[in-house]
Scaffold this motif. Structure first.
Motif, mmCIF file in Angstrom:
data_model
loop_
_atom_site.group_PDB
_atom_site.id
_atom_site.type_symbol
_atom_site.label_atom_id
_atom_site.label_comp_id
_atom_site.label_asym_id
_atom_site.label_seq_id
_atom_site.Cartn_x
_atom_site.Cartn_y
_atom_site.Cartn_z
ATOM 1 N N LYS A 122 0.835 -1.013 0.036
ATOM 2 C CA LYS A 122 0.239 -0.046 -0.189
ATOM 3 C C LYS A 122 0.725 1.288 0.009
ATOM 4 O O LYS A 122 0.502 2.179 -0.640
ATOM 5 C CB LYS A 122 -0.929 0.049 1.144
ATOM 6 N N MET A 149 -2.217 -5.089 -8.314
ATOM 7 C CA MET A 149 -3.683 -4.383 -8.072
ATOM 8 C C MET A 149 -4.542 -4.599 -9.060
ATOM 9 O O MET A 149 -5.158 -3.737 -9.811
ATOM 10 C CB MET A 149 -3.281 -2.915 -7.980
ATOM 11 N N GLU A 178 -8.489 -5.824 -10.637
ATOM 12 C CA GLU A 178 -9.707 -5.527 -10.294
ATOM 13 C C GLU A 178 -10.355 -6.412 -9.159
ATOM 14 O O GLU A 178 -10.899 -5.862 -8.392
ATOM 15 C CB GLU A 178 -10.677 -5.742 -11.537
ATOM 16 N N MET A 196 -8.733 -5.155 -5.863
ATOM 17 C CA MET A 196 -9.314 -3.793 -5.555
ATOM 18 C C MET A 196 -10.680 -3.979 -4.987
ATOM 19 O O MET A 196 -11.228 -3.041 -3.899
ATOM 20 C CB MET A 196 -9.355 -2.783 -6.694
ATOM 21 N N GLU A 197 -11.311 -5.133 -5.139
ATOM 22 C CA GLU A 197 -12.504 -5.205 -4.794
ATOM 23 C C GLU A 197 -12.773 -6.102 -3.582
ATOM 24 O O GLU A 197 -13.668 -6.057 -2.780
ATOM 25 C CB GLU A 197 -13.465 -6.025 -5.756
ATOM 26 N N GLY A 243 -9.765 -7.094 -1.712
ATOM 27 C CA GLY A 243 -8.503 -7.176 -0.862
ATOM 28 C C GLY A 243 -7.383 -7.862 -1.400
ATOM 29 O O GLY A 243 -7.554 -8.794 -2.311
ATOM 30 N N THR A 252 -7.441 -4.248 2.598
ATOM 31 C CA THR A 252 -7.808 -3.600 1.506
ATOM 32 C C THR A 252 -6.910 -2.781 0.786
ATOM 33 O O THR A 252 -5.971 -2.164 1.443
ATOM 34 C CB THR A 252 -8.918 -2.666 2.175
ATOM 35 N N MET A 253 -7.226 -2.331 -0.216
ATOM 36 C CA MET A 253 -6.156 -1.905 -1.148
ATOM 37 C C MET A 253 -6.664 -0.285 -1.657
ATOM 38 O O MET A 253 -5.895 0.293 -2.247
ATOM 39 C CB MET A 253 -5.390 -2.497 -2.453
ATOM 40 N N ASP A 254 -7.811 0.013 -1.096
ATOM 41 C CA ASP A 254 -8.202 1.316 -1.496
ATOM 42 C C ASP A 254 -7.897 2.461 -0.717
ATOM 43 O O ASP A 254 -7.109 2.142 0.254
ATOM 44 C CB ASP A 254 -9.789 1.223 -1.684
#
Length: 335
Positions: free
Chosen positions: A243, A281, A283, A286-287, A289, A333-335
């Motif tokens: 991250k 990273m 899709e 990102m949704e 984790g 989580t990557m957001d």
């Protein structure tokens, strides 16, 4: 006087106790200190491992298969390796104390890198050509699946065993028309040797029918059974390193540069960026984790491995990946 004389001893005991509290977890990488390795040094420099009570030394590797026996024998408690190669290893060494605990390359970097000027732009072009392939290469290990999914006649492809140091030079010199390798490694290394990027075709196996996963953090299960919190902390620190890297890739490359001062920083930044965008990273990540897998996809991956590998034992995805040590505190989580 009495208290003052004991003060140095007390300080020494405290420091010794603090050091003893740190769990040593040397980490065996699959490859050299290149761009995609930067997040692990970020985790070191930013104190993410230390915050988990861990002392981590990152060690370079010699290929996608390299870390598996190191972890299986207990020489390293954790490593980074191709999960598909791990599947074969566990089939050939049933009961070996090693399993994947955190998926990193949700979309594998397995690729064929070809020279358009030598006639390789798409999978079918490989027939009647010379393909350079290092025997320990993870991408080469998956090539038979790629060939089966794309109806390639292996008898019409001349395989030239090459070493890792000579793979890209042979492609640059036109001694082979294509090579197997990780997309972000072989593509950029060949460009660095003077080949125009427009002359290179990067054929990602994942875009041509191969539903496999890529590299994962693997763990010695004996160590994990005795140190479950340490393993979870290690994985949490890995996610934090990724991250931080996504937030500031240039700083991550600077961290890498302190371990590899002779590197080309711009090249490694490109390599890191490609790995993040194409392989880490995704899709799905990102949704959902970082770190876990889709059970249906993993089961299908095992079925694909059956296309080109004859299992000695009944395959079971539960033997190859476990989410038992993944943190459940939202840190993935990557957001």
């Amino acid at each position: 006087m009495f208290h003052r004389s004991l003060a140095p001893l007390a300080a020494t005991l405290l420091m010794t106790g603090a050091a003893a509290a740190q769990t040593s977890m040397p980490f065996a990488l699959d490859w050299r200190f290149e761009g995609p390795a930067a997040p692990y040094f970020v985790a070191v420099d930013q104190g993410h491992f230390e915050a988990e009570g861990l002392e981590v030394e990152v060690t370079a590797g010699e290929g996608s298969l390299d870390a598996i026996p190191k972890v299986a024998t207990g020489a390293f408690p954790v490593g980074f390796a191709d999960i598909n190669s791990l599947v074969r290893f566990l089939d050939q060494n049933p009961g070996a104390p090693v399993i994947a605990a955190m998926m990193v390359y949700d979309k594998p970097a397995f690729a064929v890198i070809g020279r358009k000027s030598l006639g390789v732009s798409e999978p079918a072009d490989l027939m009647d050509k010379v393909l350079g392939a290092p025997p320990p290469d993870g991408a080469w290990a998956q090539f038979p699946i790629f060939a089966a999914e794309n109806d390639l006649d292996m008898d019409r492809i001349t395989i030239e065993p090459v070493g890792f140091p000579t793979r890209e030079p042979m492609l640059a010199e036109g001694k082979v028309a294509a090579v197997t390798g990780f997309s972000f490694t072989s593509y950029l290394n060949t460009m660095r040797l003077g080949v125009d990027g427009d002359d290179l075709s990067v054929i990602l196996m994942a875009d041509h029918g191969v539903d496999l996963y890529g590299n994962a953090v693997i763990v010695n299960t004996d160590f994990a059974a005795e140190n479950p919190e340490a393993v979870t902390g290690f994985l949490r620190a890995i996610a934090a390193g990724w991250k931080d890297t996504a937030a500031d890739p240039e700083a991550a490359i600077a961290a890498l540069g302190s371990r590899n001062p002779g590197m080309d920083a711009d090249l490694e930044l490109q390599r890191l960026t490609l790995a993040m965008e194409q392989n880490v990273m995704t899709e799905w990540v990102m949704e959902n984790g970082m770190g876990n897998v889709d059970p249906d996809r993993l089961a299908n991956a095992v079925e694909q491995i059956k296309l080109t590998y004859e299992f000695q034992n009944e395959p079971d995805p539960a033997l190859y990946f476990s989410d038992a040590w993944l943190p459940d505190d939202g840190s993935l989580t990557m957001d």
